[in-house]
Design a protein around this motif. Structure first.
Motif, PDB file in Angstrom:
ATOM      1  N   VAL A  78       0.841  -1.201   0.000  1.00 42.39           N
ATOM      2  CA  VAL A  78       0.000   0.000   0.000  1.00 42.39           C
ATOM      3  C   VAL A  78       0.877   1.252   0.000  1.00 42.39           C
ATOM      4  CG1 VAL A  78      -1.728   1.295   1.306  1.00 42.39           C
ATOM      5  CG2 VAL A  78      -1.869  -1.207   1.174  1.00 42.39           C
ATOM      6  N   GLU A  79       1.909   1.236   0.811  1.00 46.74           N
ATOM      7  CA  GLU A  79       2.807   2.398   0.907  1.00 46.74           C
ATOM      8  C   GLU A  79       3.530   2.636  -0.419  1.00 46.74           C
ATOM      9  OE1 GLU A  79       6.328   4.767   1.709  1.00 46.74           O
ATOM     10  OE2 GLU A  79       6.327   2.660   1.116  1.00 46.74           O
ATOM     11  N   LEU A  80       3.990   1.564  -1.062  1.00 51.48           N
ATOM     12  CA  LEU A  80       4.710   1.693  -2.336  1.00 51.48           C
ATOM     13  C   LEU A  80       3.819   2.307  -3.410  1.00 51.48           C
ATOM     14  CD1 LEU A  80       7.275   0.932  -4.072  1.00 51.48           C
ATOM     15  CD2 LEU A  80       6.030  -1.176  -4.636  1.00 51.48           C
ATOM     16  N   LEU A  81       2.638   1.746  -3.616  1.00 46.32           N
ATOM     17  CA  LEU A  81       1.745   2.264  -4.642  1.00 46.32           C
ATOM     18  C   LEU A  81       1.238   3.659  -4.284  1.00 46.32           C
ATOM     19  CD1 LEU A  81      -0.243  -1.001  -5.434  1.00 46.32           C
ATOM     20  CD2 LEU A  81       1.405   0.161  -6.915  1.00 46.32           C
ATOM     21  N   GLY A  82       1.147   3.954  -2.995  1.00 45.69           N
ATOM     22  CA  GLY A  82       0.698   5.271  -2.556  1.00 45.69           C
ATOM     23  C   GLY A  82       1.674   6.384  -2.879  1.00 45.69           C
ATOM     24  N   ARG A  83       2.934   6.029  -3.144  1.00 44.45           N
ATOM     25  CA  ARG A  83       3.928   7.044  -3.539  1.00 44.45           C
ATOM     26  C   ARG A  83       3.958   7.254  -5.053  1.00 44.45           C
ATOM     27  NH1 ARG A  83       8.682   4.841  -2.578  1.00 44.45           N
ATOM     28  NH2 ARG A  83       8.339   3.200  -1.047  1.00 44.45           N
ATOM     29  N   SER A  84       3.190   6.471  -5.799  1.00 42.72           N
ATOM     30  CA  SER A  84       3.174   6.591  -7.258  1.00 42.72           C
ATOM     31  C   SER A  84       2.124   7.609  -7.690  1.00 42.72           C
ATOM     32  CB  SER A  84       2.868   5.240  -7.897  1.00 42.72           C
ATOM     33  OG  SER A  84       1.493   4.913  -7.729  1.00 42.72           O
ATOM     34  N   LEU A 143      11.314   5.202  -7.571  1.00 43.17           N
ATOM     35  CA  LEU A 143      11.155   3.769  -7.360  1.00 43.17           C
ATOM     36  C   LEU A 143       9.689   3.350  -7.488  1.00 43.17           C
ATOM     37  CD1 LEU A 143      12.532   1.102  -6.488  1.00 43.17           C
ATOM     38  CD2 LEU A 143      12.053   1.760  -4.120  1.00 43.17           C
ATOM     39  N   SER A 144       8.802   4.049  -6.806  1.00 46.38           N
ATOM     40  CA  SER A 144       7.379   3.691  -6.833  1.00 46.38           C
ATOM     41  C   SER A 144       6.797   3.797  -8.234  1.00 46.38           C
ATOM     42  CB  SER A 144       6.589   4.596  -5.886  1.00 46.38           C
ATOM     43  OG  SER A 144       6.935   4.348  -4.553  1.00 46.38           O
ATOM     44  N   ASN A 145       7.184   4.824  -8.966  1.00 45.80           N
ATOM     45  CA  ASN A 145       6.601   5.025 -10.285  1.00 45.80           C
ATOM     46  C   ASN A 145       7.164   4.069 -11.328  1.00 45.80           C
ATOM     47  OD1 ASN A 145       4.575   7.355 -10.333  1.00 45.80           O
ATOM     48  ND2 ASN A 145       6.223   8.151  -9.038  1.00 45.80           N
ATOM     49  N   LEU A 146       8.391   3.611 -11.161  1.00 48.23           N
ATOM     50  CA  LEU A 146       8.903   2.583 -12.058  1.00 48.23           C
ATOM     51  C   LEU A 146       8.150   1.272 -11.840  1.00 48.23           C
ATOM     52  CD1 LEU A 146      12.763   3.241 -12.024  1.00 48.23           C
ATOM     53  CD2 LEU A 146      11.116   3.759 -13.850  1.00 48.23           C
ATOM     54  N   VAL A 147       7.884   0.943 -10.581  1.00 49.29           N
ATOM     55  CA  VAL A 147       7.086  -0.254 -10.299  1.00 49.29           C
ATOM     56  C   VAL A 147       5.689  -0.098 -10.904  1.00 49.29           C
ATOM     57  CG1 VAL A 147       5.994  -1.638  -8.501  1.00 49.29           C
ATOM     58  CG2 VAL A 147       8.357  -0.870  -8.218  1.00 49.29           C
ATOM     59  N   LEU A 148       5.091   1.069 -10.726  1.00 49.34           N
ATOM     60  CA  LEU A 148       3.759   1.307 -11.286  1.00 49.34           C
ATOM     61  C   LEU A 148       3.767   1.178 -12.806  1.00 49.34           C
ATOM     62  CD1 LEU A 148       0.779   2.255 -11.008  1.00 49.34           C
ATOM     63  CD2 LEU A 148       1.645   4.581 -11.360  1.00 49.34           C
ATOM     64  N   LEU A 149       4.749   1.804 -13.469  1.00 47.09           N
ATOM     65  CA  LEU A 149       4.802   1.758 -14.929  1.00 47.09           C
ATOM     66  C   LEU A 149       4.944   0.329 -15.426  1.00 47.09           C
ATOM     67  CD1 LEU A 149       7.062   4.847 -15.717  1.00 47.09           C
ATOM     68  CD2 LEU A 149       4.626   4.596 -16.224  1.00 47.09           C
ATOM     69  N   LEU A 150       5.750  -0.462 -14.744  1.00 51.80           N
ATOM     70  CA  LEU A 150       5.902  -1.861 -15.134  1.00 51.80           C
ATOM     71  C   LEU A 150       4.570  -2.593 -14.989  1.00 51.80           C
ATOM     72  CD1 LEU A 150       7.684  -4.391 -15.782  1.00 51.80           C
ATOM     73  CD2 LEU A 150       7.812  -4.707 -13.305  1.00 51.80           C
ATOM     74  N   VAL A 151       3.974  -2.506 -13.805  1.00 55.22           N
ATOM     75  CA  VAL A 151       2.759  -3.273 -13.521  1.00 55.22           C
ATOM     76  C   VAL A 151       1.590  -2.782 -14.380  1.00 55.22           C
ATOM     77  CG1 VAL A 151       1.055  -3.773 -11.735  1.00 55.22           C
ATOM     78  CG2 VAL A 151       3.488  -3.881 -11.197  1.00 55.22           C
ATOM     79  N   ALA A 152       1.368  -1.471 -14.400  1.00 53.93           N
ATOM     80  CA  ALA A 152       0.253  -0.924 -15.172  1.00 53.93           C
ATOM     81  C   ALA A 152       0.492  -1.082 -16.662  1.00 53.93           C
ATOM     82  CB  ALA A 152       0.059   0.552 -14.834  1.00 53.93           C
ATOM     83  N   GLY A 153       1.781  -1.154 -17.059  1.00 55.58           N
ATOM     84  CA  GLY A 153       2.115  -1.256 -18.470  1.00 55.58           C
ATOM     85  C   GLY A 153       1.672  -2.540 -19.121  1.00 55.58           C
ATOM     86  N   PHE A 154       1.464  -3.581 -18.322  1.00 58.34           N
ATOM     87  CA  PHE A 154       0.969  -4.804 -18.954  1.00 58.34           C
ATOM     88  C   PHE A 154      -0.289  -5.373 -18.308  1.00 58.34           C
ATOM     89  CE2 PHE A 154       4.004  -6.559 -15.821  1.00 58.34           C
ATOM     90  CZ  PHE A 154       3.257  -7.567 -15.244  1.00 58.34           C
ATOM     91  N   GLU A 155      -0.578  -5.013 -17.064  1.00 59.16           N
ATOM     92  CA  GLU A 155      -1.716  -5.614 -16.371  1.00 59.16           C
ATOM     93  C   GLU A 155      -3.025  -5.357 -17.120  1.00 59.16           C
ATOM     94  OE1 GLU A 155      -3.407  -7.914 -13.436  1.00 59.16           O
ATOM     95  OE2 GLU A 155      -1.286  -7.348 -13.408  1.00 59.16           O
ATOM     96  N   THR A 156      -3.285  -4.106 -17.484  1.00 56.79           N
ATOM     97  CA  THR A 156      -4.531  -3.775 -18.171  1.00 56.79           C
ATOM     98  C   THR A 156      -4.565  -4.369 -19.568  1.00 56.79           C
ATOM     99  OG1 THR A 156      -4.707  -1.711 -16.917  1.00 56.79           O
ATOM    100  CG2 THR A 156      -6.000  -1.880 -18.921  1.00 56.79           C
TER     101      THR A 156
END
Length: 405
Positions: free
Chosen positions: A78-84, A236-249
């Motif tokens: 939650v904390e990681l995604l909350g910083r994105s 860091l948080s936004n790189l994780v978000l870009l990776l996950v959101a980049g293919f999840e949807t």
């Protein structure tokens, strides 16, 4: 059935498996529906669009969580995604979003077409080899995941040897994006967040030492030279978000689209012959079975209302994207899959300040991949009953077994 009952039913396995009858009941109750003290469901298309575009309806960020739900914020996922940027408000949201938005502008996305076409061709070759003996192949694992992860990892600069790791990690991390009823549900999300954080910390250090001209290299240099523009934690948080959101949807878009083609062979034939525009097909998949079913906002200003329903400060507003895409006031016969619709404008990618950065890239991948798949495999068939992921927010398939011979 009232709004609170609809929420309760949506949180069951049966409700998540097929939420659309519950959305239809919600539409009978109104455009915006009270769902218990301090909770509102927005199911109308126009009203949902209004909320998404009004910054006074803010996302719940780490600052508000720290005040209202510190126990939830104590979880690393939650904390990681909350910083994105997914869960940041102005001015921080705009400051960070502007740094990554250029990677997804129309010109750069259009320039990715040859790379997407090459990747699609290679993955279809591999799919043909896997299914050459007539045995079932899981479309989700062999294609729907691999295409968007290859594209986003190439854009970011993630080495090819590491890309196989991300499907399971992403699946676990995105549990934190669901409507959490029990903190125990985050048991898999937290270690996934920690593993992805360590991975990107090491990649950032590598790219600072030896830049390669990719997005990680560019953003890492900005964070090192101008931390007021983007801090190390934000990077860091936004790189994780870009990776996950980049293919999840996109993975869910491809799977949902193919499943609909098996139910509507006339649409498959239209794509094969060219009589159906792939872009219209993609739009209708997004509308009819959206990969993202809901998002939430918090009312932050006095005198706010949705469709005449007051939403005083602190009201939790659930924007039901899947329901808005089935709004009978916006769509004729909304429960009918009709890829010939020319005015869909689905809300599947959100709207306003938080409109999905990767929407054009997701559409490009689907517009190229689905017709190529049908052209390559004229006898493509469903091999076994597909298995849905037991999720409400992110709707897609866990497995979709096909035969290709």
């Amino acid at each position: 059935m009232d709004g609170a009952s609809i929420i309760e039913q949506l949180m069951t396995t049966e409700g998540r498996f097929d939420p659309y009858p519950l959305y239809a009941r919600a539409h009978e109750l109104g455009v915006a529906v009270p769902a218990g003290p301090g909770v509102v469901l927005v199911v109308g298309h126009a009203a949902a669009s209004q909320v998404l575009r009004n910054p006074a309806f803010a996302v719940e960020d780490n600052r508000s969580l720290a005040a209202d739900n510190a126990e939830l914020l104590a979880h690393p996922s939650v904390e990681l995604l909350g910083r994105s940027i997914l869960q940041r408000n102005a001015p921080d949201h705009g400051r960070v979003r502007s740094l990554v938005a250029s990677a997804f502008n129309a010109r750069r996305v259009a320039a990715l077409r040859p790379a997407v076409e090459t990747t699609v061709s290679r993955l279809l070759d591999e799919l043909a080899e896997l299914g050459a003996d007539g045995s079932p192949v899981d479309f989700m694992d062999a294609f729907a995941f691999r295409l968007p992860v290859e594209v986003i990892c190439e854009l970011l600069g993630v080495p090819a040897a590491d890309r196989h790791r991300f499907r399971a990690l992403s699946s676990d991390l995105t549990i934190a994006l669901e409507v959490i009823q029990d903190l125990g549900e985050l048991a898999a999300a937290d270690p996934a967040a920690e593993e992805l954080s360590v991975y990107f910390e090491e990649l950032i250090a590598e790219r600072l030492a030896r830049p390669t001209g990719d997005l990680v290299s560019d953003l890492a240099r900005i964070a090192a030279d101008s931390p007021e523009r983007i801090s190390g934690e934000e990077l860091l948080s936004n790189l994780v978000l870009l990776l996950v959101a980049g293919f999840e949807t996109t993975t869910n878009l491809l799977g949902n689209g193919l499943a609909l083609l098996f139910r509507h062979p006339e649409a498959a034939e239209g794509l094969r012959t060219g009589s159906l525009d792939p872009a219209l097909f993609t739009d209708e998949v997004l509308r009819f079975d959206s990969p993202v079913q809901l998002t939430s906002r918090i009312s932050t200003a006095p005198d706010l209302a949705v469709a005449g329903l007051p939403t005083p400060p602190g009201t939790a507003v659930f924007v039901m994207l899947g329901a808005a895409n089935h709004d009978p006031a916006r769509y004729a016969d909304p429960g009918r899959f009709d890829p010939a619709r020319t005015d869909s404008q689905p809300l599947s990618f959100g709207g306003g300040p938080h409109f999905c950065l990767g929407s054009q890239l997701a559409r490009l991948e689907a517009d190229i991949a689905i017709p190529a798949l049908l052209d390559r495999f004229p006898r493509l068939a469903l091999a076994e009953v597909p298995v849905r992921r037991d999720r409400l927010v992110l709707r897609g398939y866990e497995t979709l077994p096909v035969t290709v011979r």
